[in-house]
Each structure stands twice: as structure tokens, then as C-alpha cells.
Design a protein around this motif. Structure first.
Motif, short mmCIF file in Angstrom:
data_model
loop_
_atom_site.label_atom_id
_atom_site.label_comp_id
_atom_site.label_asym_id
_atom_site.label_seq_id
_atom_site.Cartn_x
_atom_site.Cartn_y
_atom_site.Cartn_z
N VAL A 1 0.84 -1.19 0.00
CA VAL A 1 0.00 0.00 0.00
C VAL A 1 0.88 1.24 0.00
O VAL A 1 1.71 1.44 0.89
N LEU A 2 0.72 2.06 -1.02
CA LEU A 2 1.41 3.34 -1.14
C LEU A 2 0.35 4.45 -1.16
O LEU A 2 -0.83 4.17 -1.39
N PRO A 3 0.76 5.69 -0.93
CA PRO A 3 -0.23 6.77 -0.94
C PRO A 3 -1.03 6.80 -2.24
O PRO A 3 -0.45 6.72 -3.33
N GLN A 4 -2.34 6.92 -2.12
CA GLN A 4 -3.17 7.00 -3.31
C GLN A 4 -2.90 8.28 -4.09
O GLN A 4 -3.06 8.32 -5.31
N THR A 5 -2.49 9.33 -3.37
CA THR A 5 -2.21 10.61 -4.00
C THR A 5 -0.89 11.15 -3.43
O THR A 5 -0.77 11.29 -2.22
N ALA A 6 0.08 11.38 -4.31
CA ALA A 6 1.39 11.87 -3.87
C ALA A 6 1.87 12.97 -4.80
O ALA A 6 1.58 12.95 -6.00
N VAL A 7 2.59 13.95 -4.24
CA VAL A 7 3.11 15.06 -5.03
C VAL A 7 4.60 15.22 -4.76
O VAL A 7 5.09 14.93 -3.67
N ALA B 1 7.86 18.06 -6.01
CA ALA B 1 8.36 19.19 -6.80
C ALA B 1 9.67 18.81 -7.46
O ALA B 1 10.60 18.34 -6.79
N VAL B 2 9.73 18.97 -8.77
CA VAL B 2 10.97 18.72 -9.53
C VAL B 2 11.50 20.09 -9.94
O VAL B 2 11.24 20.59 -11.04
N ASP B 3 12.26 20.71 -9.03
CA ASP B 3 12.69 22.10 -9.22
C ASP B 3 13.58 22.28 -10.44
O ASP B 3 13.48 23.28 -11.16
N ALA B 4 14.47 21.32 -10.69
CA ALA B 4 15.44 21.46 -11.78
C ALA B 4 14.77 21.58 -13.14
O ALA B 4 15.29 22.25 -14.04
N ASP B 5 13.61 20.95 -13.28
CA ASP B 5 12.91 20.97 -14.56
C ASP B 5 11.63 21.79 -14.51
O ASP B 5 10.87 21.84 -15.49
N GLY B 6 11.33 22.40 -13.39
CA GLY B 6 10.23 23.35 -13.31
C GLY B 6 8.85 22.76 -13.37
O GLY B 6 7.95 23.35 -13.98
N TYR B 7 8.62 21.60 -12.71
CA TYR B 7 7.27 21.05 -12.70
C TYR B 7 7.02 20.30 -11.40
O TYR B 7 7.94 19.97 -10.65
N ILE B 8 5.74 20.03 -11.14
CA ILE B 8 5.31 19.22 -10.01
C ILE B 8 4.77 17.90 -10.55
O ILE B 8 3.95 17.88 -11.48
N LYS B 9 5.25 16.80 -9.95
CA LYS B 9 4.77 15.48 -10.37
C LYS B 9 3.67 15.01 -9.41
O LYS B 9 3.87 14.92 -8.21
#
Length: 744
Positions: A475-481, A483-491
């Protein structure tokens, strides 16, 4: 809906709203008919006299000599069968030849598929799709719609080339193995209008004499030992009682067969049935192949195959440790056993009746009203002790009645020693529908292996229950975020999504405002869920500002079923002298640049002024004041940055300009006019460049989707191209490889 990759316009393909994209070629007149599949319209072709009649597209389509092209259409005609062709022309418009399909084996008023594939001859620059039938009199109609012309449509991940998958070119990818001959045939087969992987041609195995018969692929793609592979093909048995089978084989480096897994089809008709099976490549496996056949066949019987695929087996649920074969029951009962009680186990039958995930499930039958315990094989659960694990089955009561169904996880040590079962979760199982039943448990100390266990209590005699889509995962988090600062986006990672339902994804700002997040088809707003796991890269998230994500899940359009929310996350830009220039539809082109000077903004307005005699002041009529306009001055600091900025600007797409908060500039969508690139002085070798980018504020693109491979993998490149030189000859850049954007 347009066919993906179609070189023809939507009107020419669907015959809606008009059929002006088509013209008579021979012995016919054309008009718009009704009763189409993808819209009401269809192309009605009427013979002028006895003999062949042809209709073709009005113009022609640019093609590249030496490239393989594919065309298909859905056809209908109660009087005469049809065929389809690709007509090749040179730059002067001279016809170099036509590649024709075989003619459909019988006439039929039902919509059925016709198709053809061929390589553009030397000297070809353009092509036309041509439709043909040969009536015995004038006044005979043939109908067509849903027409495609373009590159071959392949099943992503297939180890076999298009020529083996589809048999549209020829049958050379196959050999007669036992008591059979091989040919190609075009039976009357109705496919869903939006099922583009199946064509008209099928591989036909004809039995020579009474007895067993089989054919096998000549092509043997490379496999990786220890990897589970999924094989499938559509089989059309000659009679309902036929013992038709599909087999996945593995070979060693010398070409010797070392293992095989066979699955028998349990047909419900003599139509096309997709038979799936899976097996793990042995440690000494180098290649694989497919075989198909009939046991106990009569002389002259024909087994047909369509859409033949071998690929890495998918996970039933992301992260599951249960192989496809043991969780899907497509070929047998998956190694499950009755640990206690009177229940008997078997693969469900016939095809399509007891399957949820595929075409079959595990049939649990209890002759008495009693409780039985059934158990899967044991599977390795890596680093299990102390971790929470989740087991899933999808179950359906098919006959009788079941009072309760308890799902448990049974734990074992490294040598199979019993560590006991979890307490489990008890469910009622009403009749009539499929239900997802899950349970969670923490693995005890010493756990190395685990099994899924089901305790089923029948409350009536002769009770039958189907079980399918069995999975076991950490079981892993159903929703996870993240920040990928080097490439300028949030996964954003979403797990355990209900496949087939709809999803909407919002970015929630610090002020609680919601903005739809962009996906491959545009903004994600009640889009169909295609996989239980989804990874979204949000390249439009604000900088240095905490945001979270809010997810809505819908069972059907407008019917909200559940919601989720992520934790807060911040995308950081540490150097406030830099800013991002991003292409929302092509994030691989995004560039981080150094700002020399922010724009001095102007806001134009359309005005008309009038002088009124006798009045001091003019009368001014104004339109709405427009958005910001100004010149952004930036630097690129290397040749790589300079080339990357040119690539970003080349498309002319609407861009997103993002600067760090506190710099007096909000995130802004902009269009960039004529640019100026200047040297900054010094030596000629100086890589720095000064740029002036005239910006015009724009609205957020709504329909723009994020471009990507859309399911293509390196395996598809390896399958389609024999050498790296072939790849270089086909694609101009690596981005073109990613997007499958070919030269010409």
C-alpha cells in the motif's frame, strides 16, 4: 471522433457533413447515404452498368517513397463484395500502380472491415485511397465510411512487426507446421467503429486432413529471461465445438523450443474471439514465437487469426506481485487450490461469460451449502515485514447464493513455513454484479512470501462464484506530489484509480482558487481513466507558491463518486534573476533563461474620435482595452541554451512565462512576435546572446494537450526499424522519435 494519425480529413473519413472529398473513378455515381456508424452519413456508390466500379478521394495525400502505408474502411453491400486499394502517383500526377486488398469473401449488408497495406514505390510522392466493387448490373449500391489512410496502426509494445500482427501485407510471417496450409482471407467481420487495430485480412489455416493441425510464426523476437509476457490473438473457429488453441513458445540461442504455454478457446460463436495467455521466459530463453491450431479437426476446416500480439505482460494493479497468469485466469485456474471445503476450481467457460479483467475468470463451484477456503500460489513480497499490503479480488455470484466472502492474506517465510493468515475482511456478495473486494494487512516478522486466500460460504446448493483481477501490492499513498525544481514542474502520482470511470484534476492555489491541470488530451476535465495508476507532470504550477491538488472521480459523466486531495507542495526557483519560458503542449522544450530587463508594458485600445462642431471636446468611442504588450529582454548563456530557445520559439505556439513571485510579474501566457538575437560584444567565440522577445498577453490554451509518446516504447522502435540508420532516415530529431513525427 477523428481516427488518430489519419491523413484524411474528418469529413473525407466520416462522410459527414458532405461527401465532396470523394469522386467517381470508374463506372459509378456517388451520393451521400444515411445509416453510417460514426455519424449518419456514408458514401453511397452506385454502378452505372455491369462491371467494376470505383470511387476515390478527390485530391491526393503526400507520402514518402519506400514507406509502408495502411488504409481501411468500413463497407456495406448486400449484393456485391468490396475491396480497397492505395493508388500511387509521382509528382507529375502519373499513376505508378495500385496496391489492392483481397476481395471480401461474401457480400453483406452489415458493416464490415476492408483494408490494405503497401510500401510506396520508388518515385511516389502522393497517394489516393480507392474503393472498388464489381456488380453484375447497373444500379447496384456499395456503401463506405470510417476511412483511414496513414501509417500502420500497431499495438504498442508488440514484439511482432506489423506484417505479423495484421497479415495486411502477406502471410510470410507464418509457416504451416502440422497438417495445414496457409493463406490470407477477408471474411465478413464487423469490428467496433473505433477499434482501429483490426483490419480486413486474416491469416487462414486450412486443415489438410483429419487430425491435429497447427501454424507458427517465422518471426522470433528477442525476450528477456525472467520477464512475464502476454500473448493474444483473435481466433475464429470453424465450428462451435472446435478445439482451437493459441500457444506462446520460448526458444534458446540455438533456436530449440524450451517451453510452451497453451490456452484453449471456449467459443460462444464462430465469430472472432480474443484469446489471451501469459508465461514467464525461462532463464535460457532468447526468443519467442506464437503458434495456433486445431485439435481433432476435419479436413478443409479453417481457423482464422487476426491481431497477433506478444508484449510484456501488464500489471493487473500497479505494483502487484501476482503474475498475470495467476491473477487473470485466461488460460487455466492459475495454480489456485482448495485448501479446505467442497469447492472445485476451474477456468470459467465459455468465453466472455465469467471474465471481468479479460475473457475468463476463476469459477468456484460448491455442490453443497458449506464454506470453502481457496488459496493462490505463494508469491515473493519484497521487504514485506512491517509494511501494509493490500489484496484485491473482483467477484461475482453466478449461481445459487453466497452468504459471505472473506478476503485474507496468508503469510509464509522463505522456505514456505506458515506464518498464519490475516483476520481478513468479510463481505456480502449479492447476485448479478461484479464487486471489488479488498483487504489490508501488515506483514509479520519473517515474511518472505504471501498468498491471497478467499473463504467463500455458499448458502445454497450448486452455487457458483467467479473471481478475477486478483492482485496483491504494497500500500502506497493513493495521492502523492513531488516538486521537480530542476525541470520546473510538479509530479502528481495517483494510484488505485477506477479504470473506465472519469477523472477531473484541479490545482488549488493559496487563495483556494481551482485551475484545471493539463493532460495529454487538454485540460483534465472528466476524462476517461485508462489505467489504475496515473502520473501527471504539471508544468504550469506557479513558482515559490504552495499549491495542492484536488481530484474528482465520476462513475459516469456528471455523477460524482469520490474525491481526493493532495498535500501542499512548492515548486522553487532559487535564482530570481531567471525565469521559465514554457510550451504547455511540449514541455520537453521548456527553457530557463536569465532576464536582462522586464517589459515596459503597453495596453492598446481601439478608439475612434469624432469632432462635433461647436463643442470643445471630442467624442471618443472605445473598444475594450487589450492585454499587456511589451518587450522582454533576456540572455542565453551557452550555445545549448540558444538552440533550446530557438526550438521553443520555432512553433509559434502560445507560451507560458513564469518569473519568481516578488519580481512584479504574474505568470502570463504570451504570444511572441518577431524576435531579435544579438551578440553581446567581445570575442566571436562568446556564447552569450541578448534577445528581445516582443510579448503579447494571451489566454490560457484550453484544448492543447501535452504531446508525448502516447504508449510507444523503445520496444516499438526496435520492432519497426532494423537499424539505427533506418531511425535516422525516418526522423530528423530525437523529439520527432518521441512524438513519432516522421520526415515528409
Amino acid at each position: 471522433m477523428a481516427i488518430p494519425g489519419n491523413f484524411l480529413s474528418e469529413a473525407t473519413s466520416s462522410m459527414d457533413p458532405v461527401v465532396t472529398g470523394w469522386t467517381p473513378q470508374l463506372n459509378c455515381t456517388i451520393s451521400k447515404g444515411s445509416g453510417g456508424r460514426v455519424g449518419d452519413g456514408c458514401l453511397a456508390v452506385r454502378s452505372t452498368a455491369a462491371g467494376e466500379m470505383q470511387a476515390r478521394i478527390v485530391g491526393s495525400v503526400l507520402v514518402t517513397a519506400g514507406t509502408l502505408y495502411y488504409a481501411f474502411a468500413d463497407a456495406s453491400g448486400a449484393t456485391v463484395p468490396e475491396r480497397i486499394g492505395i493508388r500511387w502517383l509521382n509528382k507529375a500526377g502519373t499513376v505508378l500502380g495500385t496496391t489492392w486488398s483481397l476481395t471480401t469473401m461474401a457480400a453483406s449488408a452489415t458493416w464490415h472491415r476492408i483494408s490494405v497495406a503497401g510500401q510506396a514505390p520508388v518515385g511516389t510522392t502522393r497517394a489516393q485511397v480507392i474503393l472498388s466493387s464489381t456488380p453484375a448490373a447497373g444500379g447496384v449500391y456499395s456503401y463506405y465510411e470510417n476511412v483511414y489512410f496513414g501509417l500502420p496502426i500497431r499495438s504498442y509494445g508488440n514484439l511482432f512487426p506489423f506484417s505479423v500482427e495484421s497479415t495486411e501485407i502477406d502471410a510470410t510471417g507464418w509457416s504451416a507446421e502440422v497438417n495445414a496450409t496457409i493463406s490470407r482471407q477477408v471474411p465478413v467481420t464487423t469490428w467496433s467503429a473505433d477499434w482501429y487495430y483490426a483490419g480486413g485480412h486474416t491469416l487462414a489455416m486450412t486443415v489438410t486432413a483429419a487430425g491435429n493441425a497447427s501454424v507458427a510464426t517465422v518471426d522470433r523476437p528477442t525476450v528477456t529471461p525472467g520477464t512475464e509476457y502476454l500473448a493474444y490473438a483473435y481466433l475464429q473457429p470453424p465450428v462451435l465445438s472446435a478445439q482451437a488453441w493459441l500457444e506462446l513458445r520460448f526458444y534458446d540461442g540455438a533456436g530449440n523450443q524450451i517451453s510452451a504455454q497453451r490456452a484453449y478457446l471456449a467459443p460462444v460463436s464462430t465469430g472472432m474471439h480474443r484469446q489471451l495467455l501469459s508465461a514467464t521466459a525461462p532463464s535460457n530463453a532468447v526468443t519467442c514465437g506464437i503458434a495456433a491450431g486445431l485439435d481433432g479437426a476435419s479436413a478443409g476446416q479453417v481457423l482464422r487469426l487476426e491481431t497477433v500480439v506478444v508484449k510484456v505482460a501488464p500489471e493487473i494493479m500497479a505494483g502487484t506481485v501476482i503474475p498475470y497468469a495467476n491473477g487473470s485466469f485466461e488460460q487455466d485456474s492459475g495454480g489456485w487450490v482448495t485448501a479446505a471445503g467442497a469447492a472445485t476450481l476451474a477456468r470459467s467457460t465459455p468465453w466472455g461469460v465469467g471474465g471481468y479483467y479479460g475473457s475468463y475468470g476463476l469459477a468456484i463451484s460448491s455442490a453443497t451449502a458449506s464454506s470453502s477456503t481457496i488459496r493462490s500460489p505463494q508469491f515473493t513480497v519484497p521487504d514485506a515485514p512491517g509494511l501494509n499490503w493490500r489484496a484485491q479480488i473482483v467477484a461475482k455470484s453466478a449461481a445459487g447464493a453466497w452468504s459471505t466472502v472473506t478476503v485474507k492474506i496468508h503469510w509464509y517465510d522463505g522456505v514456505g513455513g506458515d506464518l498464519g493468515a490475516s483476520s481478513g475482511t468479510v463481505y456480502a456478495l449479492p447476485a448479478g454484479s461484479w464487486y471489488q473486494l479488498i483487504t489490508d494487512a501488515v506483514a509479520p516478522a519473517g515474511t518472505v512470501q504471501a498468498a491471497v486466500e478467499v473463504v467463500a460460504s455458499a448458502s445454497a446448493t450448486s452455487s457458483v462464484m467467479y473471481v478475477d483481477a486478483v492482485a496483491l501490492w504494497q500500500v502506497l499513498p493513493q495521492t502523492a506530489v513531488q516538486a521537480v525544481d530542476a525541470d520546473g514542474y510538479i509530479k502528481l502520482t495517483l494510484r488505485e484509480l477506477p479504470v473506465g470511470d472519469l477523472i477531473t484534476v484541479y490545482r488549488v492555489g493559496a487563495d483556494s482558487s481551482r485551475t484545471l491541470v493539463r493532460g495529454e488530451d487538454g485540460l483534465i476535465n472528466q476524462n476517461t481513466i485508462l489505467s489504475d495508476a496515473m502520473v501527471i507532470e504539471d508544468h504550469e504550477a506557479p513558482l515559490n507558491t504552495a499549491v495542492s491538488y484536488y481530484i474528482e472521480l465520476y462513475s459516469t459523466a456528471g455523477a460524482l463518486a469520490s474525491t481526493r486531495a493532495s498535500t501542499a507542495v512548492m515548486l522553487t526557483l532559487t535564482d530570481t534573476n531567471t525565469s521559465w519560458l514554457k510550451d504547455p503542449g511540449n514541455p520537453q522544450r521548456n527553457v530557463l533563461v536569465m532576464v536582462a530587463k522586464a517589459p515596459d508594458w503597453q495596453r492598446p485600445i481601439e478608439q475612434a474620435s469624432f469632432v462635433v462642431r461647436g463643442r470643445r471636446n471630442k467624442v471618443v468611442l472605445s473598444g475594450r482595452r487589450q492585454g499587456l504588450e511589451g518587450d522582454l529582454a533576456i540572455w542565453t548563456r551557452s550555445d545549448e541554451e540558444r538552440k533550446a530557445l530557438h526550438l521553443l520559439l520555432d512553433s509559434g505556439n502560445t507560451l507560458l512565462w513564469q518569473a519568481a513571485p516578488g519580481m512584479g510579474v504574474d505568470d502570463m501566457y504570451v504570444n511572441v512576435a518577431q524576435i531579435t538575437e544579438s551578440r553581446v560584444g567581445g570575442a566571436a567565440q562568446e556564447p552569450w546572446r541578448a534577445w528581445t522577445l516582443p510579448l503579447v498577453e494571451a489566454d490560457m490554451p484550453v484544448t492543447t494537450g501535452v504531446n508525448g509518446a502516447r504508449g510507444r516504447t523503445w520496444q516499438d522502435i526496435l520492432t519497426e526499424f532494423a537499424t539505427w540508420q533506418d531511425v535516422l532516415d525516418t526522423y530528423a530529431t530525437w523529439e520527432d522519435v518521441l512524438l513519432d513525427r516522421r520526415k515528409g
